[in-house]
Scaffold this motif. Structure first.
Motif, short mmCIF file in Angstrom:
data_model
loop_
_atom_site.label_atom_id
_atom_site.label_comp_id
_atom_site.label_asym_id
_atom_site.label_seq_id
_atom_site.Cartn_x
_atom_site.Cartn_y
_atom_site.Cartn_z
N THR A 187 -19.55 51.87 31.41
CA THR A 187 -19.63 50.51 30.85
C THR A 187 -20.85 50.28 29.96
O THR A 187 -20.92 49.27 29.27
N GLY A 188 -21.82 51.20 30.00
CA GLY A 188 -23.02 51.03 29.19
C GLY A 188 -24.14 50.28 29.89
O GLY A 188 -25.21 50.10 29.33
N VAL A 189 -23.89 49.85 31.14
CA VAL A 189 -24.92 49.15 31.92
C VAL A 189 -24.94 49.71 33.34
O VAL A 189 -23.96 50.28 33.81
N ASP A 190 -26.08 49.54 34.02
CA ASP A 190 -26.23 50.08 35.37
C ASP A 190 -25.45 49.32 36.42
O ASP A 190 -25.05 49.87 37.44
N GLY A 191 -25.25 48.04 36.20
CA GLY A 191 -24.57 47.21 37.18
C GLY A 191 -24.02 45.96 36.53
O GLY A 191 -24.28 45.67 35.36
N GLY A 192 -23.25 45.20 37.30
CA GLY A 192 -22.67 43.99 36.75
C GLY A 192 -22.37 42.97 37.83
O GLY A 192 -22.41 43.27 39.02
N LEU A 193 -22.09 41.76 37.40
CA LEU A 193 -21.74 40.66 38.29
C LEU A 193 -20.27 40.34 38.12
O LEU A 193 -19.71 40.50 37.03
N PRO A 194 -19.61 39.86 39.17
CA PRO A 194 -18.20 39.49 39.05
C PRO A 194 -18.05 38.29 38.12
O PRO A 194 -19.00 37.59 37.80
N GLY A 195 -16.83 38.08 37.65
CA GLY A 195 -16.56 36.98 36.73
C GLY A 195 -15.99 35.77 37.44
O GLY A 195 -15.99 35.68 38.66
N GLY A 196 -15.46 34.84 36.63
CA GLY A 196 -14.82 33.65 37.19
C GLY A 196 -15.77 32.53 37.53
O GLY A 196 -15.42 31.65 38.34
N TRP A 197 -16.96 32.50 36.94
CA TRP A 197 -17.94 31.46 37.28
C TRP A 197 -17.59 30.13 36.62
O TRP A 197 -16.73 30.06 35.74
N SER A 198 -18.27 29.09 37.05
CA SER A 198 -18.00 27.75 36.56
C SER A 198 -18.59 27.49 35.18
O SER A 198 -18.49 26.37 34.67
N MET A 199 -19.22 28.48 34.57
CA MET A 199 -19.74 28.38 33.21
C MET A 199 -19.35 29.65 32.47
O MET A 199 -18.90 30.62 33.07
N SER A 200 -19.51 29.64 31.16
CA SER A 200 -19.17 30.82 30.37
C SER A 200 -20.13 31.96 30.65
O SER A 200 -21.25 31.76 31.13
N ASP A 201 -19.69 33.18 30.36
CA ASP A 201 -20.55 34.34 30.56
C ASP A 201 -21.83 34.25 29.74
O ASP A 201 -22.92 34.59 30.20
N ILE A 202 -21.71 33.77 28.50
CA ILE A 202 -22.88 33.66 27.62
C ILE A 202 -23.88 32.67 28.19
O ILE A 202 -25.09 32.92 28.22
N ALA A 203 -23.40 31.51 28.67
CA ALA A 203 -24.30 30.51 29.24
C ALA A 203 -24.97 31.03 30.50
O ALA A 203 -26.17 30.80 30.72
N LEU A 204 -24.24 31.78 31.32
CA LEU A 204 -24.83 32.32 32.54
C LEU A 204 -25.87 33.39 32.22
O LEU A 204 -26.93 33.44 32.86
#
Length: 199
Positions: free
Chosen positions: A138-155
């Motif tokens: 993926t190009g990154v060491d780790g990640g967070l799950p999606g589906g949050w109450s705000m956009s990915d960019i805002a988070l």
């Protein structure tokens, strides 16, 4: 609470805590979508029995996951020390200190989907075993799950703002006004009593 600029909210470190929960609306839509695909798979003709069986099993499993997410949604807690991810399938919270990561970015996992990724710093106290594999895929060491109450960019903007100011030992945290408000005073430590004022 003091406002230094009309478009920014300034918080004292003692109130520098926010909790973000996955969006119930998004989860319900995903659940309904899975149930639709279960029905479509079940309606396949007998000559496609194995395809029908595979589709029903796959999308039924997805539906069960989304039901669990409604009952036990993921929660992302941010404070001056780092982030804590709990809920969902996690039996214990995953905690990451701000000093252990280099920052947060939005990565396009595949067409139409994205993830919030981060890389561990060279001075990180520990790294998960799968970090190297994750970086390769993926190009990154780790990640967070999606589906949050705000956009990915805002988070991502919020995560980087918390990290930068916490590491700078700044006594205030400045966040755009449209970011989620801090956890109410009734849920904070009783030793924290930030002043409140209007702009």
């Amino acid at each position: 609470m003091t406002f230094f600029h009309e478009s920014y909210l300034t918080l004292r470190v003692c109130s520098m805590k926010t909790e973000i929960v996955t969006s119930r609306k998004k989860t319900i839509l995903l659940l309904l979508g899975s149930l639709v695909f279960v029905a479509v798979s079940w309606s396949l003709p007998d000559e496609r029995f194995y395809l029908r069986l595979f589709g029903v099993a796959l999308f039924s499993a997805n539906a069960i996951i989304f039901v669990l997410m409604l009952v036990r949604p993921s929660r992302l807690s941010l404070d001056q020390d780092g982030l804590s991810l709990s809920g969902g399938f996690r039996l214990s919270p995953m905690k990451i200190a701000w000093r252990d990561v280099e920052g947060f970015v939005v990565r396009r996992a595949q067409p139409g989907t994205s993830l919030i990724g981060f890389n561990y710093s060279v001075h990180a106290s520990s790294k998960p075993r799968g970090a190297a594999f994750s970086r390769g895929s993926t190009g990154v060491d780790g990640g967070l799950p999606g589906g949050w109450s705000m956009s990915d960019i805002a988070l991502v903007d919020m995560l980087n703002a918390y990290r930068e100011q916490a590491l700078a030992n700044d006594e205030t945290l400045r966040l755009p006004e449209n970011f989620p408000r801090p956890i109410p005073a009734s849920r904070r430590s009783p030793t924290c009593h930030p002043d409140r004022a209007t702009p």
